[in-house]
Enzyme design. Structure first.
Site, PDB file in Angstrom:
ATOM      1  N   TYR A  90       0.956  -1.407  -0.084  1.00  0.00           N
ATOM      2  CA  TYR A  90      -0.063   0.060  -0.080  1.00  0.00           C
ATOM      3  C   TYR A  90       0.809   1.296  -0.004  1.00  0.00           C
ATOM      4  O   TYR A  90       1.800   1.634   0.709  1.00  0.00           O
ATOM      5  CB  TYR A  90      -1.110  -0.024   1.240  1.00  0.00           C
ATOM      6  CG  TYR A  90      -2.009  -1.090   1.200  1.00  0.00           C
ATOM      7  CD1 TYR A  90      -2.094  -1.686   0.253  1.00  0.00           C
ATOM      8  CD2 TYR A  90      -2.671  -1.185   2.379  1.00  0.00           C
ATOM      9  CE1 TYR A  90      -3.383  -2.764  -0.013  1.00  0.00           C
ATOM     10  CE2 TYR A  90      -3.764  -2.184   2.373  1.00  0.00           C
ATOM     11  CZ  TYR A  90      -3.942  -3.006   1.184  1.00  0.00           C
ATOM     12  OH  TYR A  90      -5.207  -3.974   1.129  1.00  0.00           O
ATOM     13  N   ASN A 158      -0.742 -12.083   0.721  1.00  0.00           N
ATOM     14  CA  ASN A 158      -1.554 -11.061   0.142  1.00  0.00           C
ATOM     15  C   ASN A 158      -2.263 -11.896  -1.327  1.00  0.00           C
ATOM     16  O   ASN A 158      -2.878 -11.275  -1.908  1.00  0.00           O
ATOM     17  CB  ASN A 158      -0.964  -9.885  -0.205  1.00  0.00           C
ATOM     18  CG  ASN A 158      -1.774  -8.759  -0.657  1.00  0.00           C
ATOM     19  OD1 ASN A 158      -3.005  -8.745  -0.593  1.00  0.00           O
ATOM     20  ND2 ASN A 158      -1.160  -7.778  -0.591  1.00  0.00           N
ATOM     21  N   PRO A 245     -16.845  -3.376   0.897  1.00  0.00           N
ATOM     22  CA  PRO A 245     -18.220  -3.624   1.402  1.00  0.00           C
ATOM     23  C   PRO A 245     -19.093  -2.879   0.123  1.00  0.00           C
ATOM     24  O   PRO A 245     -20.334  -3.178   0.130  1.00  0.00           O
ATOM     25  CB  PRO A 245     -18.415  -3.481   2.567  1.00  0.00           C
ATOM     26  CG  PRO A 245     -17.499  -2.522   3.105  1.00  0.00           C
ATOM     27  CD  PRO A 245     -16.303  -2.959   2.258  1.00  0.00           C
ATOM     28  N   ALA A 247     -17.851  -2.118  -2.814  1.00  0.00           N
ATOM     29  CA  ALA A 247     -17.176  -2.531  -4.024  1.00  0.00           C
ATOM     30  C   ALA A 247     -16.631  -1.122  -4.693  1.00  0.00           C
ATOM     31  O   ALA A 247     -16.806  -0.547  -5.942  1.00  0.00           O
ATOM     32  CB  ALA A 247     -18.361  -2.707  -5.179  1.00  0.00           C
ATOM     33  N   CYS A 248     -15.818  -0.673  -3.714  1.00  0.00           N
ATOM     34  CA  CYS A 248     -14.643   0.419  -4.303  1.00  0.00           C
ATOM     35  C   CYS A 248     -15.540   1.662  -4.597  1.00  0.00           C
ATOM     36  O   CYS A 248     -15.395   2.584  -5.306  1.00  0.00           O
ATOM     37  CB  CYS A 248     -13.937   0.350  -5.619  1.00  0.00           C
ATOM     38  SG  CYS A 248     -12.836  -0.853  -5.294  1.00  0.00           S
ATOM     39  N   LYS A 254     -22.551   7.084  -5.711  1.00  0.00           N
ATOM     40  CA  LYS A 254     -21.964   7.988  -6.044  1.00  0.00           C
ATOM     41  C   LYS A 254     -21.712   8.214  -7.618  1.00  0.00           C
ATOM     42  O   LYS A 254     -21.364   9.004  -8.284  1.00  0.00           O
ATOM     43  CB  LYS A 254     -20.496   8.610  -5.372  1.00  0.00           C
ATOM     44  CG  LYS A 254     -19.380   7.584  -5.415  1.00  0.00           C
ATOM     45  CD  LYS A 254     -18.070   8.157  -5.163  1.00  0.00           C
ATOM     46  CE  LYS A 254     -17.630   7.399  -3.852  1.00  0.00           C
ATOM     47  NZ  LYS A 254     -16.505   7.492  -3.290  1.00  0.00           N
ATOM     48  N   TYR A 262     -12.160  13.780  -7.916  1.00  0.00           N
ATOM     49  CA  TYR A 262     -11.834  13.403  -6.729  1.00  0.00           C
ATOM     50  C   TYR A 262     -12.358  11.760  -6.242  1.00  0.00           C
ATOM     51  O   TYR A 262     -11.914  11.500  -5.029  1.00  0.00           O
ATOM     52  CB  TYR A 262     -11.928  14.432  -5.670  1.00  0.00           C
ATOM     53  CG  TYR A 262     -11.463  15.670  -5.871  1.00  0.00           C
ATOM     54  CD1 TYR A 262     -10.321  15.765  -6.464  1.00  0.00           C
ATOM     55  CD2 TYR A 262     -12.229  16.902  -6.285  1.00  0.00           C
ATOM     56  CE1 TYR A 262      -9.685  17.183  -6.788  1.00  0.00           C
ATOM     57  CE2 TYR A 262     -11.995  18.018  -6.780  1.00  0.00           C
ATOM     58  CZ  TYR A 262     -10.799  17.962  -7.019  1.00  0.00           C
ATOM     59  OH  TYR A 262     -10.090  19.488  -7.422  1.00  0.00           O
TER      60      TYR A 262
END
Length: 367
Positions: A90, A158, A245, A247-248, A254, A262
């Protein structure tokens, strides 16, 4: 499974300070008062984790400032969340640095936290990735240095590594646990067969088996967590810690009228997400989300809260990892706890009818 609200208004959370980190959640619905299970065992291990955890993918060391990261972690901790998840990959290690700095600055007792990290993609060199004994030991050492910690609670593989023998990986994970660098180990994005193989190797050579699989789970991705992992839980005690949860962000609603600036889908390197949203399948998902929005309004909650509560209602899920880029978002997500008791079997059935993707296990076919 849970009592339904007797009023039309959203359930109110009462927070009461206890001796344990953060707070204990209890929901009141007239009488009798019933306490929600906010802390759950991670699989069949004795490790108690909050049913909501805070993840650091994309956000820490990348999308948000270090100050915002501190604000989010503090908010999470003060609301009873004890699980914080990161990975060596990350933000090329910066997420671990930010997380470690915050833990040090806040002075929280290490024993009150559950810190998890993931090993696979380290540096650019050939030996700095994968699940070889070399990379697991060196990668975790480097992670601990960035985190400024003596150990992590769970170290995850991972992804599976077809280039490393399973016995080598299981022996290396057992070694880092025996050395005190980790308490437990788990898998992420592994198939049931691979997890079963790791368990069999551990049993054969008297090594430490994995306790948990980290899997993607949301309204549009259900098969693994609802069918495959419960079988593994009953057979070998492996639990589920789930991520994404919303899904990105797709399930947040949105993206119902395009890609806002953004948002995650507008970020560099997330063209795959943008393509997914704008695809035919993406448009069908948005139509289903409009129907789900009506259910959320009826329950007096937001669509993200409904989606997170829907993940939590699955008893096979030990913890749901949240991603948030601001305080309002995180508090909204934590509010999903209030919605959980309202998810009656009829509401779940209604959601399943809209989604039309409920997976069936072998035993369902037999009955």
């Amino acid at each position: 499974m849970y009592p339904e609200s007797t009023t039309g208004s959203p359930a109110r959370l009462s927070l009461r300070q206890t001796g344990s980190p953060g707070m204990i959640y209890s929901t009141r619905y007239g009488s009798p008062k019933r306490q929600l299970q906010f802390y759950r065992n991670l699989g069949k291990s004795g490790l108690r984790v909050s049913c909501l955890g805070l993840g650091t993918w994309v956000t820490f060391g990348g999308q948000i400032t270090d100050e915002m990261a501190e604000q989010l972690m503090t908010l999470a901790y003060d609301n009873g969340i004890n699980l914080f998840d990161t990975a060596e990959v990350y933000a090329a290690g910066k997420a671990e640095v930010v997380l470690g700095n915050i833990i040090k600055k806040k002075g929280w007792r290490r024993s009150s936290l559950v810190i998890t990290t993931k090993i696979f993609w380290g540096g650019k060199a050939e030996t700095e990735r994968g699940l070889s004994r070399k990379h697991i030991i060196e990668g975790l050492k480097a992670s601990l240095e960035r985190l400024q910690l003596e150990y992590v609670d769970v170290v995850f593989a991972n992804r599976p590594d077809p280039n490393t023998p399973m016995e080598e990986t299981v022996r290396a994970m057992t070694h880092v646990i025996n050395q005190g660098m980790a308490m437990y180990w788990g898998t992420s994005r592994w198939s049931s067969m691979e997890i079963m193989e790791a368990y069999s190797v551990a049993r054969q050579f008297n090594l430490t088996p994995p306790i948990c699989e980290q899997a993607e789970y949301h309204m549009f991705q259900r098969e693994k967590v609802e069918v495959q992992l419960p079988e593994l839980f009953h057979k070998i005690g492996v639990g589920a810690m789930t991520w994404s949860p919303l899904a990105c962000g797709i399930v947040s609603g949105k993206y119902d009228s395009g890609i806002p600036p953004y948002s995650r889908a507008s970020l560099k390197g997330y063209q795959w997400l943008k393509d997914k949203i704008l695809s035919e399948e993406g448009r069908r998902q948005q139509a289903k989300l409009k129907e789900l929005q009506a259910i959320a309004e009826r329950l007096g909650c937001t669509l993200p809260q409904l989606a997170i509560a829907w993940c939590l209602r699955n008893e096979g899920v030990s913890s749901v990892l949240l991603g948030a880029s601001n305080a309002d978002q995180l508090m909204e997500n934590i509010g999903a706890i209030q919605v959980l008791p309202k998810l009656s079997s009829s509401i779940i059935h209604e959601i399943d009818s809209i989604l039309g993707n409920k997976p069936y296990s072998k035993k369902d076919y037999r009955s």
